[in-house]
Write a protein that holds these residues in place. Structure first.
Motif, PDB file in Angstrom:
ATOM      1  N   GLY A 130      43.872  89.938 170.102  1.00 50.01           N
ATOM      2  CA  GLY A 130      42.881  91.000 170.119  1.00 50.01           C
ATOM      3  C   GLY A 130      41.896  90.883 168.970  1.00 50.01           C
ATOM      4  O   GLY A 130      41.824  89.860 168.292  1.00 50.01           O
ATOM      5  N   VAL A 131      41.149  91.967 168.755  1.00 51.07           N
ATOM      6  CA  VAL A 131      40.119  91.987 167.711  1.00 51.07           C
ATOM      7  C   VAL A 131      40.379  93.171 166.790  1.00 51.07           C
ATOM      8  O   VAL A 131      40.422  94.325 167.242  1.00 51.07           O
ATOM      9  CB  VAL A 131      38.699  92.117 168.306  1.00 51.07           C
ATOM     10  CG1 VAL A 131      37.658  91.966 167.198  1.00 51.07           C
ATOM     11  CG2 VAL A 131      38.467  91.093 169.413  1.00 51.07           C
ATOM     12  N   ASP A 132      40.551  92.864 165.510  1.00 46.81           N
ATOM     13  CA  ASP A 132      40.623  93.917 164.502  1.00 46.81           C
ATOM     14  C   ASP A 132      39.183  94.179 164.076  1.00 46.81           C
ATOM     15  O   ASP A 132      38.607  93.436 163.279  1.00 46.81           O
ATOM     16  CB  ASP A 132      41.472  93.456 163.314  1.00 46.81           C
ATOM     17  CG  ASP A 132      41.689  94.566 162.292  1.00 46.81           C
ATOM     18  OD1 ASP A 132      40.899  95.533 162.297  1.00 46.81           O
ATOM     19  OD2 ASP A 132      42.628  94.469 161.486  1.00 46.81           O
ATOM     20  N   LEU A 133      38.596  95.232 164.614  1.00 43.65           N
ATOM     21  CA  LEU A 133      37.170  95.487 164.408  1.00 43.65           C
ATOM     22  C   LEU A 133      36.847  95.855 162.960  1.00 43.65           C
ATOM     23  O   LEU A 133      35.710  95.685 162.523  1.00 43.65           O
ATOM     24  CB  LEU A 133      36.711  96.597 165.359  1.00 43.65           C
ATOM     25  CG  LEU A 133      36.849  96.230 166.851  1.00 43.65           C
ATOM     26  CD1 LEU A 133      36.671  97.459 167.725  1.00 43.65           C
ATOM     27  CD2 LEU A 133      35.857  95.154 167.240  1.00 43.65           C
ATOM     28  N   LYS A 134      37.852  96.307 162.211  1.00 43.47           N
ATOM     29  CA  LYS A 134      37.623  96.618 160.795  1.00 43.47           C
ATOM     30  C   LYS A 134      37.415  95.338 159.987  1.00 43.47           C
ATOM     31  O   LYS A 134      36.655  95.316 159.021  1.00 43.47           O
ATOM     32  CB  LYS A 134      38.793  97.419 160.228  1.00 43.47           C
ATOM     33  CG  LYS A 134      39.104  98.717 160.976  1.00 43.47           C
ATOM     34  CD  LYS A 134      40.145  99.549 160.262  1.00 43.47           C
ATOM     35  CE  LYS A 134      41.449  98.792 160.036  1.00 43.47           C
ATOM     36  NZ  LYS A 134      42.062  98.325 161.298  1.00 43.47           N
ATOM     37  N   VAL A 135      38.090  94.279 160.388  1.00 42.80           N
ATOM     38  CA  VAL A 135      37.991  93.004 159.664  1.00 42.80           C
ATOM     39  C   VAL A 135      36.613  92.373 159.844  1.00 42.80           C
ATOM     40  O   VAL A 135      36.214  91.509 159.061  1.00 42.80           O
ATOM     41  CB  VAL A 135      39.117  92.040 160.122  1.00 42.80           C
ATOM     42  CG1 VAL A 135      38.982  90.666 159.485  1.00 42.80           C
ATOM     43  CG2 VAL A 135      40.478  92.632 159.780  1.00 42.80           C
ATOM     44  N   LEU A 311      29.948  99.624 163.822  1.00 42.64           N
ATOM     45  CA  LEU A 311      31.410  99.612 163.743  1.00 42.64           C
ATOM     46  C   LEU A 311      31.892 100.124 162.388  1.00 42.64           C
ATOM     47  O   LEU A 311      32.902 100.823 162.296  1.00 42.64           O
ATOM     48  CB  LEU A 311      31.941  98.190 163.960  1.00 42.64           C
ATOM     49  CG  LEU A 311      31.831  97.618 165.372  1.00 42.64           C
ATOM     50  CD1 LEU A 311      32.323  96.176 165.384  1.00 42.64           C
ATOM     51  CD2 LEU A 311      32.625  98.452 166.371  1.00 42.64           C
ATOM     52  N   GLU A 312      31.198  99.763 161.337  1.00 44.19           N
ATOM     53  CA  GLU A 312      31.628 100.127 159.989  1.00 44.19           C
ATOM     54  C   GLU A 312      31.375 101.606 159.688  1.00 44.19           C
ATOM     55  O   GLU A 312      32.193 102.266 159.039  1.00 44.19           O
ATOM     56  CB  GLU A 312      30.908  99.258 158.964  1.00 44.19           C
ATOM     57  CG  GLU A 312      31.358  99.508 157.530  1.00 44.19           C
ATOM     58  CD  GLU A 312      30.789  98.494 156.559  1.00 44.19           C
ATOM     59  OE1 GLU A 312      31.538  97.599 156.137  1.00 44.19           O
ATOM     60  OE2 GLU A 312      29.593  98.599 156.230  1.00 44.19           O
TER      61      GLU A 312
END
Length: 351
Positions: A130-135, A311-312
């Protein structure tokens, strides 16, 4: 399920304290992981393209990866047909290349260095699980540092280009980020009271270049200002008093209130606008903005950066400020399952 159909499923975990801040994207990679019956894709395919673009990024970063529910050849073929970004890029290419020939270009080694940085930043966030959108904040930092190294803003920058391989990765990343936001907008619109007045919209142009026609007007005014004041600040006719008391304060005001217009004019060869009549210049400046956004690597990187800002900080702060007053809208995790057939993708060509 027909052997020609493709089943795509995933979860999107949202921030509990924000109406529009996704945190994680998690694909369903096996047939057993499907917990929701697949449905037909949304009209603009944002659900399908979110998943397809994820797999395109993963197949780029991890060539050895295979998924039971997402065969590589099928995902790539469907994405290439549904995603308009690459074809729009190529359509703008001839005009952009013609313009770039008259401008100095960034050093190849500098661009090459940051290509590797971008790959590393995206690989830290995108994994087969998956995707860790915070990273993805690491990718945002990399883009900001790259802009500083270029010593020019990304906006209306025609002076660098990436390798075709890196461009292919960035186009898939941009597609994932844009369609993820589109999907969240579709979910929010399912809960608003009246979409004609309160609906949340996504637009592949105005989301990144709002009021492009206003920029044209400001750019023409700034161009005339530069043209009229040039004799007073260059050569033997330089007048220090006029430069200090008039030209410098006005130039500062232009950049303060019409920054994008100033960047646009300064990014173009000096003779470009001089050879055009007023009507021609107005039309040319508008089309140049569109060509830059849709047909340059800096435009592609600019769009990714805007999505990463969303996102941030939350989409409500970057794209949908009107969302803050909608107290009846609550963040909700998404569980998406869609089935794509050949006819969904290729229409009559598939029959």
């Amino acid at each position: 399920m027909s052997s020609k159909n493709l089943r795509l499923g995933f979860d999107v975990e949202m921030n509990k304290t924000s109406k529009a801040m996704p945190l994680y994207f998690k694909p369903w990679t096996t047939a057993k992981s499907f917990r929701v019956t697949p449905t037909s894709p949304l009209p603009y395919m944002s659900d399908a393209l979110t998943s397809l673009s994820f797999y395109k990024v993963i197949h780029w970063l991890y060539p050895e990866f295979t998924a039971e529910t997402a065969p590589k050849d099928t995902c790539v073929r469907f994405w290439n047909e549904l995603e308009p970004g690459p074809s729009l890029f190529e359509n703008c290419r001839e005009r952009i290349d013609s313009l770039r020939k008259t401008l100095p270009q960034a050093h190849v080694d500098t661009v090459k260095k940051f290509e590797g940085v971008f790959v590393g930043a995206f690989k830290a966030a995108f994994t087969p699980e998956g995707v860790d959108l915070k990273v993805l904040s690491d990718a945002l930092n990399a883009i900001q540092y790259f802009e500083e190294e270029m010593r020019k803003p990304l906006v209306y920058n025609f002076q660098f280009s990436f390798s075709p391989e890196i461009r292919n990765l960035l186009q898939a990343v941009e597609s994932f980020l844009f369609n993820l936001r589109s999907l969240i907008a579709a979910d929010l619109n399912a809960h608003v009271r009246d979409t004609s007045h309160e609906g949340f919209k996504v637009d592949p142009v105005s989301d990144y270049l709002p009021k492009a026609d206003y920029v044209v007007s400001d750019a023409l005014l700034y161009f005339q200002f530069k043209k009229l004041t040039t004799p007073f600040v260059m050569g033997q006719k330089t007048d220090v008093r006029i430069e200090k008391l008039l030209v410098e304060p006005l130039n500062k005001a232009f950049f303060q209130y019409t920054q994008n217009a100033c960047y646009l004019v300064n990014a173009l060869p000096p003779e470009f606008l001089e050879q055009l009549g007023p009507g021609e210049a107005e039309e040319a400046l508008y089309h140049i903005q569109m060509d830059w956004l849709l047909g340059t690597d800096s435009g592609l990187l600019f769009k990714i950066r805007e999505e990463l800002y969303g996102l941030e900080n939350g989409y409500d702060r970057v794209f949908w400020p009107e969302l803050r007053d909608k107290s009846y809208l609550k963040p909700a995790h998404l569980h998406i399952s869609v089935e794509l057939s050949e006819s969904d993708v290729f229409g009559k060509k598939a029959s």
